[in-house]
Design a protein around this motif. Structure first.
Motif, mmCIF file in Angstrom:
data_model
loop_
_atom_site.group_PDB
_atom_site.id
_atom_site.type_symbol
_atom_site.label_atom_id
_atom_site.label_comp_id
_atom_site.label_asym_id
_atom_site.label_seq_id
_atom_site.Cartn_x
_atom_site.Cartn_y
_atom_site.Cartn_z
ATOM 1 N N LEU A 147 46.704 45.788 26.892
ATOM 2 C CA LEU A 147 47.273 46.495 28.065
ATOM 3 C C LEU A 147 46.703 45.665 29.353
ATOM 4 N N GLY A 148 45.313 45.190 29.135
ATOM 5 C CA GLY A 148 44.594 44.659 30.470
ATOM 6 C C GLY A 148 44.748 43.101 30.412
ATOM 7 N N PHE A 149 43.774 42.449 29.833
ATOM 8 C CA PHE A 149 43.327 40.954 30.120
ATOM 9 C C PHE A 149 44.389 40.215 29.613
ATOM 10 N N ARG A 150 45.180 40.611 28.675
ATOM 11 C CA ARG A 150 46.354 39.560 27.842
ATOM 12 C C ARG A 150 47.428 39.548 29.170
ATOM 13 N N SER A 151 47.518 40.462 30.141
ATOM 14 C CA SER A 151 48.558 40.263 31.412
ATOM 15 C C SER A 151 48.015 39.498 32.338
ATOM 16 N N PRO A 152 48.871 38.348 32.784
ATOM 17 C CA PRO A 152 48.249 37.513 33.997
ATOM 18 C C PRO A 152 48.044 38.582 35.141
ATOM 19 N N ARG A 153 49.168 39.178 35.350
ATOM 20 C CA ARG A 153 49.016 40.016 36.557
ATOM 21 C C ARG A 153 47.692 41.090 36.776
ATOM 22 N N PHE A 154 47.409 41.611 35.381
ATOM 23 C CA PHE A 154 46.145 42.189 35.429
ATOM 24 C C PHE A 154 45.007 41.433 35.729
ATOM 25 N N ARG A 155 44.903 40.262 35.111
ATOM 26 C CA ARG A 155 43.591 39.441 35.208
ATOM 27 C C ARG A 155 43.541 38.776 36.801
ATOM 28 N N GLN A 156 44.550 38.597 37.347
ATOM 29 C CA GLN A 156 44.812 38.274 38.876
ATOM 30 C C GLN A 156 44.110 39.356 39.622
ATOM 31 N N ARG A 157 44.609 40.711 39.388
ATOM 32 C CA ARG A 157 44.053 41.929 40.225
ATOM 33 C C ARG A 157 42.702 42.083 39.857
ATOM 34 N N VAL A 158 42.029 41.998 38.871
ATOM 35 C CA VAL A 158 40.616 42.048 38.254
ATOM 36 C C VAL A 158 39.747 41.159 39.217
ATOM 37 N N SER A 159 40.448 39.950 39.555
ATOM 38 C CA SER A 159 39.798 38.899 40.283
ATOM 39 C C SER A 159 39.841 39.290 41.844
ATOM 40 N N GLU A 160 40.888 39.742 42.195
ATOM 41 C CA GLU A 160 41.041 40.208 43.498
ATOM 42 C C GLU A 160 40.330 41.531 43.834
ATOM 43 N N VAL A 161 39.979 42.288 42.832
ATOM 44 C CA VAL A 161 39.168 43.513 43.181
ATOM 45 C C VAL A 161 37.726 43.131 43.309
ATOM 46 N N GLY A 162 37.434 42.252 42.217
ATOM 47 C CA GLY A 162 35.958 41.698 42.041
ATOM 48 C C GLY A 162 35.644 40.994 43.238
#
Length: 308
Positions: free
Chosen positions: A293-308
């Motif tokens: 549900l998380g890191f397999r989604s490109p949008r999720f990975r992008q948002r993690v990098s933005e939050v981080g």
């Protein structure tokens, strides 16, 4: 020829300690992982709108992780450790008995019901959503937001209704029946409901799997004949993601659930320790959500990098 000596509870129960500690570890990871998923999706209005059902699924998976952590893992490990320290336990051959109503009142069994059936219903909801998005794209675009919320609410209502039935069985219909400790789901809500729980959980994931692959088959046909290229470009990524989620659910939830369903009818016997390890598949599926549900989604990975 003399028969083998009968094992005491001390000898049989101590084998469960590694199983329960495994529940603790995986359950804790599953709870934290799904909490992280929910936080990331809620941190963006766009993701919050597009991945509403993913958020609901992550919450349900987190509840399942918490159930294994608090009930099947930590609580039972402490209880067994205390029993193993008692001298009387070394000469006992059967577990102490209690009333079914006492087991039904233990909140962890309610968490197990939600943790089992919640992801199943939301997997079915995601399958319905993907199928409608591909099969009826025009109608879907008009009612997408409303569909997300309706499916989420309907899934919650079904799970809560099922839990109410379980509690009614344990606290009213069969409240005076004797049950053995520890208070497992069967001891809390009875044979019939627990069997239903296995079947119902397997049904939800299986139906979601079928709908997702039906959507995949439709979109592949569109792609082959060159139709609806705009729909294909927009939805193919989500379809592939949901197919992977569905396959993992079948492998890690449906197959073990149906195996447990069959064992209910005494076609064959299986060691309880092996069944304990088999249950690890359910909480492992919740832990694997961090990828599914998380890191397999490109949008999720992008948002993690933005939050981080």
């Amino acid at each position: 020829m003399s028969s083998l000596p009968r094992l005491t509870l001390y000898d049989t129960t101590k084998q469960f300690i590694p199983v329960y500690w495994t529940y603790c570890g995986i359950g804790l990871f599953a709870f934290i992982a799904n909490l992280f998923i929910v936080f990331i999706y809620l941190s963006s209005a766009q993701l919050r709108s597009r991945f509403t059902l993913f958020i609901g699924l992550a919450i349900a998976e987190g509840i399942n992780g918490a159930a294994f952590l608090m009930a099947a893992g930590f609580k039972r490990t402490i209880r067994i450790a205390r029993l193993l320290m008692e001298d009387s336990f070394r000469t006992m051959y059967s577990y102490p008995r209690t009333l079914r109503s006492d087991c039904a009142l233990q909140f962890e069994n309610s968490l197990f019901v939600i943790g089992n059936q919640g992801p199943a219903m939301l997997s079915l909801a995601l399958g319905i959503e993907r199928f409608c998005a591909i099969r009826f794209p025009t109608t879907y675009r008009h009612f997408k937001e409303k569909m997300f919320h309706v499916l989420l609410i309907l899934s919650a209502v079904i799970c809560i209704t099922s839990l109410c039935v379980a509690l009614y069985i344990g606290l009213v219909i069969e409240k005076d029946l004797l049950a053995s400790l520890p208070c497992t789901l069967s001891n809390a809500f009875g044979f019939t409901y627990t069997t239903f729980n296995y079947f119902f959980t397997a049904f939800g994931h299986t139906a979601g799997f079928i709908l997702n692959f039906a959507a995949f088959w439709i979109i592949q046909n569109f792609k082959n004949i060159g139709r609806n290229s705009q729909v294909i470009a927009k939805e193919i990524e989500q379809i592939r993601l949901m197919n992977f989620v569905s396959i993992c659910s079948v492998i890690m939830v449906v197959i073990p659930n149906m195996f447990l369903y069959v064992t209910r009818f005494n076609f064959f016997t299986l060691d309880y320790v092996i069944l304990g390890w088999l249950n690890c598949a359910f909480v492992s599926r919740s832990a694997f959500s961090l990828h599914l549900l998380g890191f397999r989604s490109p949008r999720f990975r992008q948002r993690v990098s933005e939050v981080g």
